[in-house]
Structures are given as structure tokens and as C-alpha cells.
Design a protein around this motif. Structure first.
Motif, mmCIF file in Angstrom:
data_model
loop_
_atom_site.group_PDB
_atom_site.id
_atom_site.type_symbol
_atom_site.label_atom_id
_atom_site.label_comp_id
_atom_site.label_asym_id
_atom_site.label_seq_id
_atom_site.Cartn_x
_atom_site.Cartn_y
_atom_site.Cartn_z
ATOM 1 N N ALA A 1 0.706 -1.307 0.016
ATOM 2 C CA ALA A 1 -0.127 -0.198 0.353
ATOM 3 C C ALA A 1 0.758 0.995 -0.101
ATOM 4 C CB ALA A 1 -1.052 -0.207 1.236
ATOM 5 N N TRP A 2 0.519 1.978 -1.781
ATOM 6 C CA TRP A 2 1.589 3.126 -1.170
ATOM 7 C C TRP A 2 1.003 4.685 -0.845
ATOM 8 C CZ3 TRP A 2 6.764 3.341 -2.751
ATOM 9 C CH2 TRP A 2 7.748 2.274 -3.292
ATOM 10 N N CYS A 3 1.525 5.188 -0.141
ATOM 11 C CA CYS A 3 0.884 6.243 0.693
ATOM 12 C C CYS A 3 0.858 7.527 0.405
ATOM 13 C CB CYS A 3 0.952 6.389 2.120
ATOM 14 S SG CYS A 3 1.235 5.475 3.502
ATOM 15 N N ILE A 4 -0.189 7.884 -0.477
ATOM 16 C CA ILE A 4 0.148 9.255 -1.433
ATOM 17 C C ILE A 4 -0.276 10.196 -0.784
ATOM 18 C CG2 ILE A 4 -0.596 9.917 -4.642
ATOM 19 C CD1 ILE A 4 0.802 6.997 -3.525
ATOM 20 N N ASP A 5 -1.237 10.534 0.418
ATOM 21 C CA ASP A 5 -1.266 11.378 1.318
ATOM 22 C C ASP A 5 -0.892 10.802 3.033
ATOM 23 O OD1 ASP A 5 -3.081 13.375 -0.615
ATOM 24 O OD2 ASP A 5 -4.355 12.209 -0.546
ATOM 25 N N ASP A 6 -0.683 11.413 3.333
ATOM 26 C CA ASP A 6 -0.470 11.321 4.535
ATOM 27 C C ASP A 6 -1.241 10.181 5.131
ATOM 28 O OD1 ASP A 6 1.989 12.382 5.077
ATOM 29 O OD2 ASP A 6 0.694 14.980 6.419
ATOM 30 N N PHE A 7 -1.295 8.971 5.870
ATOM 31 C CA PHE A 7 -2.072 8.245 7.035
ATOM 32 C C PHE A 7 -2.327 8.370 7.708
ATOM 33 C CE2 PHE A 7 -3.139 3.814 3.091
ATOM 34 C CZ PHE A 7 -2.611 4.971 2.337
ATOM 35 N N ALA B 1 -7.263 5.925 7.848
ATOM 36 C CA ALA B 1 -5.475 5.709 7.421
ATOM 37 C C ALA B 1 -6.255 3.654 7.331
ATOM 38 C CB ALA B 1 -4.201 5.765 8.194
ATOM 39 N N THR B 2 -5.894 3.312 6.812
ATOM 40 C CA THR B 2 -6.087 1.818 6.735
ATOM 41 C C THR B 2 -5.670 1.008 8.136
ATOM 42 O OG1 THR B 2 -5.253 1.181 4.612
ATOM 43 C CG2 THR B 2 -5.239 -1.218 6.221
ATOM 44 N N ARG B 3 -6.647 0.729 8.519
ATOM 45 C CA ARG B 3 -6.672 -0.163 9.960
ATOM 46 C C ARG B 3 -6.179 -1.514 10.175
ATOM 47 N NH1 ARG B 3 -7.877 3.901 13.927
ATOM 48 N NH2 ARG B 3 -7.957 1.797 14.992
ATOM 49 N N ILE B 4 -5.685 -2.243 11.147
ATOM 50 C CA ILE B 4 -5.188 -3.749 11.004
ATOM 51 C C ILE B 4 -5.467 -4.245 12.542
ATOM 52 C CG2 ILE B 4 -2.599 -3.291 11.441
ATOM 53 C CD1 ILE B 4 -2.232 -4.731 9.050
ATOM 54 N N VAL B 5 -5.707 -5.345 12.401
ATOM 55 C CA VAL B 5 -5.793 -6.662 13.251
ATOM 56 C C VAL B 5 -4.335 -7.067 13.710
ATOM 57 C CG1 VAL B 5 -6.467 -8.013 15.160
ATOM 58 C CG2 VAL B 5 -7.955 -6.717 13.708
ATOM 59 N N PRO B 6 -3.552 -6.323 14.290
ATOM 60 C CA PRO B 6 -1.764 -7.387 14.143
ATOM 61 C C PRO B 6 -1.699 -8.475 14.713
ATOM 62 C CG PRO B 6 -2.044 -4.567 15.588
ATOM 63 C CD PRO B 6 -3.428 -4.833 15.670
ATOM 64 N N VAL C 1 -5.728 -1.403 14.918
ATOM 65 C CA VAL C 1 -4.769 -0.187 14.761
ATOM 66 C C VAL C 1 -4.936 0.555 13.488
ATOM 67 C CG1 VAL C 1 -3.261 -0.630 16.922
ATOM 68 C CG2 VAL C 1 -2.776 -1.090 14.585
ATOM 69 N N ALA C 2 -4.666 2.003 13.506
ATOM 70 C CA ALA C 2 -3.863 2.637 12.283
ATOM 71 C C ALA C 2 -3.342 2.996 12.209
ATOM 72 C CB ALA C 2 -4.770 4.092 12.790
ATOM 73 N N LEU C 3 -2.647 2.481 10.239
ATOM 74 C CA LEU C 3 -1.376 2.352 10.178
ATOM 75 C C LEU C 3 -1.171 3.736 9.527
ATOM 76 C CD1 LEU C 3 -1.814 -0.789 8.565
ATOM 77 C CD2 LEU C 3 -0.541 -0.642 10.724
ATOM 78 N N GLU C 4 -0.865 4.759 10.719
ATOM 79 C CA GLU C 4 -0.728 5.541 9.940
ATOM 80 C C GLU C 4 1.267 6.136 9.651
ATOM 81 O OE1 GLU C 4 -2.220 8.670 12.721
ATOM 82 O OE2 GLU C 4 -1.368 7.340 14.014
ATOM 83 N N ALA C 5 1.049 6.569 8.247
ATOM 84 C CA ALA C 5 2.557 6.799 7.666
ATOM 85 C C ALA C 5 2.264 8.091 6.836
ATOM 86 C CB ALA C 5 2.668 5.369 7.019
ATOM 87 N N SER D 1 -1.366 -11.130 2.721
ATOM 88 C CA SER D 1 -2.790 -11.786 2.766
ATOM 89 C C SER D 1 -3.410 -11.865 3.801
ATOM 90 C CB SER D 1 -2.614 -12.814 1.736
ATOM 91 O OG SER D 1 -2.001 -13.574 1.884
ATOM 92 N N ARG D 2 -3.257 -12.460 4.877
ATOM 93 C CA ARG D 2 -3.678 -13.316 5.868
ATOM 94 C C ARG D 2 -4.260 -12.332 6.656
ATOM 95 N NH1 ARG D 2 -0.281 -18.380 7.666
ATOM 96 N NH2 ARG D 2 1.622 -16.153 7.513
ATOM 97 N N VAL D 3 -4.067 -11.402 6.962
ATOM 98 C CA VAL D 3 -3.755 -10.009 8.102
ATOM 99 C C VAL D 3 -5.449 -9.336 8.104
ATOM 100 C CG1 VAL D 3 -2.732 -8.144 7.134
ATOM 101 C CG2 VAL D 3 -2.390 -8.763 9.968
ATOM 102 N N TRP D 4 -5.923 -9.465 9.309
ATOM 103 C CA TRP D 4 -7.709 -8.688 8.481
ATOM 104 C C TRP D 4 -7.420 -7.493 9.177
ATOM 105 C CZ3 TRP D 4 -10.409 -11.629 13.732
ATOM 106 C CH2 TRP D 4 -10.104 -12.857 13.195
ATOM 107 N N HIS D 5 -7.574 -6.504 8.139
ATOM 108 C CA HIS D 5 -7.308 -5.095 8.188
ATOM 109 C C HIS D 5 -8.933 -4.650 7.507
ATOM 110 C CE1 HIS D 5 -6.242 -6.282 4.334
ATOM 111 N NE2 HIS D 5 -6.555 -5.777 3.561
ATOM 112 N N LYS D 6 -8.807 -3.034 6.882
ATOM 113 C CA LYS D 6 -10.332 -2.176 6.696
ATOM 114 C C LYS D 6 -9.931 -0.832 6.622
ATOM 115 C CE LYS D 6 -12.406 -1.497 10.589
ATOM 116 N NZ LYS D 6 -13.682 -1.434 11.897
ATOM 117 N N THR D 7 -10.525 -0.054 5.526
ATOM 118 C CA THR D 7 -10.105 1.538 5.471
ATOM 119 C C THR D 7 -10.954 2.020 6.985
ATOM 120 O OG1 THR D 7 -10.356 1.200 3.029
ATOM 121 C CG2 THR D 7 -10.725 3.322 3.737
#
Length: 271
Positions: A151-157, A163-168, A187-191, A201-207
Motif C-alpha cells: 500500500a503506497w501512501c500518496i497522502d499522509d495516512f 488510514a488503513t486499520r489492521i488487527v496486528p 490500530v491505524a497504520l499511520e505513515a 494476505s492473511r492479516v485482517w484490515h479495513k479502511t
């Protein structure tokens, strides 16, 4: 797998890193990694301009697209498909050496580029449903991931702009999220813009929700799989022929035009 304090931020997520070995270890441990500062300012501006120009063109021509995993009530998220045919700069992202080094660490080589598309979430944009990217794989899932998303961050995430949120660590469940997992802590993937995030591909995530009053947030998602899987985008039908004509050997492998064992023509690689 244990991680040192240097490998983690104070939120428990892996700290951003440009070290490929540490990034690969983060993917194995957490299901993802964050690689900062990959695109220089001028290159980032070039990519951003090309993406928003393509999005505006789709909208002006009445061919703006949504996505089935976005919540039905949300009309702000825009998808831009088949980026390889829109501008050569997107091909540079798809075969970026550092990104491909991490792709190789997850799914090996050769790999296929299943898709490269963009998600632009607008002000007030709702979140996506929680999912994993390899839902096309029958359960029980193999012990190793079958794909990887860059996932390329074209704007600040940021947390605020969706930002995409993930279940680590959810990749260790070896299954897609069930209905009762919808409320799992994310957690929000801030970058910063110019970074990329690699998710196996197995990790759970969402916008996430875009809670800003006036800001769009764009991400470009390059999706790669092991070579046994059909590509999400049918490049043989949709790709601008000039992309294949001038493609590098690496890109020909990613597109499936140069093959080993599968996808042959009269017993030989077609390119």
C-alpha cells in the motif's frame, strides 16, 4: 517470534524501518511493516498528480467506481482501477526494487501482479468491512500467505483521515474474520506520504473512517500472489498494449507474459 524494543513503536506496532531484513521480520511477526520515505518529494508529487488526474477524469466522464467491500451507505470512497494503463509512473511503483524485495520475502519468486489500483476516501468517508485479502483461498488456509499487498501512501495516512486499520497478529489465525470478529480491536497504520505499508494476505484490515471536514486520502494498492492464482485484473484484456511492449523483464513476469510451468504457449513461455 520475539521482538526487541527497537523493533516496536510505543503503540506496540512495529516501528517504521528501511531495513529489508527487519521489515521482513515485522511482516512475519505482526502481519505488516511500514517502510518510510521511499518516494522523494518530486516523485511523490508526480505520482499524486497522475492519480488525482485519473480520478477526476473518471468522475467527469461518468465512470467513477466504488467497491463492494465499502459500506453501502458511504458514497465518498472512489476506486481507480487498471493504473498500469493510466500512466507509466504506476508501473514504477509495481516493480519498485525495495517493494519487490519484500514481496519475494513473503511469496517468493516468480510472483504475479494481481492488481494495482487506488482507493481515495473523501471527507466523511465510512470504513470498509474487516477482511483479509486471500478470501479466494479455501479454508483451512495454508501455513504460508498466498499473497501480499503493498500500500503506497500518496497522502499522509492518519487516524483522522481514514488510514488503513489492521488487527496486528491476526494472520496467525489462518482464517478470514468471522461476523463476531467485526468488533476486533484495530490500530491505524499511520505513515507519511511517500511511505509504503506491506501487508501479508492473511492479516485482517479495513479502511478507516475519514473524519476530516475537507481532506481526501489516497492510497495505491499493488497486490501480488504466488503464480498459481488467477490475477484480479485481467491484464490480457485490459492492459494498454504499449505497457507490455515496453515492459521490463521483471514486469513481464509480474504480468504473466513470461512464465515458468504455468501460462505457457505451445510448451514455452510466451515472452
Amino acid at each position: 517470534m520475539e521482538t526487541s524494543a527497537a523493533d516496536r513503536s510505543d503503540t506496540g506496532r512495529p516501528a517504521p524501518t528501511r531495513d529489508p531484513a527487519r521489515a521482513a521480520r515485522d511482516i512475519a511477526t505482526f502481519g505488516f511493516c511500514i517502510v518510510p520515505g521511499v518516494l522523494a518529494a518530486d516523485r511523490l508529487a508526480r505520482v499524486r498528480d497522475a492519480l488525482y488526474r485519473a480520478a477526476d477524469e473518471d468522475r467527469s466522464r461518468g465512470r467513477e467506481q466504488k467497491f463492494r467491500l465499502d459500506h453501502a451507505h458511504d458514497d465518498t470512497n472512489q476506486r481507480v482501477w487498471n493504473l498500469l494503463s493510466r500512466d507509466p509512473v504506476f508501473g514504477d511503483l509495481a516493480e519498485h526494487p525495495l517493494a519487490l524485495e519484500l514481496v519475494r520475502s513473503v511469496v517468493g519468486w516468480p510472483a504475479l501482479l494481481g492488481n494495482i489500483s487506488a482507493n481515495i476516501t473523501g471527507p466523511g468517508g465510512g470504513e470498509m468491512v474487516l477482511h483479509a485479502d486471500q478470501t479466494f483461498v479455501p479454508e483451512p488456509w495454508p501455513a504460508e500467505p498466498q499473497g501480499v499487498n503493498v500500500a503506497w501512501c500518496i497522502d499522509d495516512f492518519t487516524d483522522e483521515n481514514g488510514a488503513t486499520r489492521i488487527v496486528p497478529g491476526s494472520h496467525r489465525q489462518h482464517r478470514k474474520p468471522a461476523a463476531e470478529d467485526a468488533a476486533a480491536a484495530t490500530v491505524a497504520l499511520e505513515a507519511p506520504a511517500g511511505s509504503f505499508i506491506v501487508m501479508e494476505s492473511r492479516v485482517w484490515h479495513k479502511t478507516g473512517f475519514n473524519r476530516t471536514p475537507d481532506r481526501r486520502r489516497a492510497g495505491i494498492f499493488a497486490w501480488y500472489t504466488r503464480p498459481i492464482y488467477r490475477q484480479q485484473e485481467n491484464w490480457f484484456l485490459s492492459l494498454n498494449p504499449s505497457v507490455r511492449q515496453f515492459a521490463s523483464d521483471t514486469m513481464l513476469v509480474l504480468l504473466g507474459y513470461r512464465a515458468e510451468g504455468l501460462g505457457l504457449v505451445n510448451g514455452k513461455s510466451p515472452a
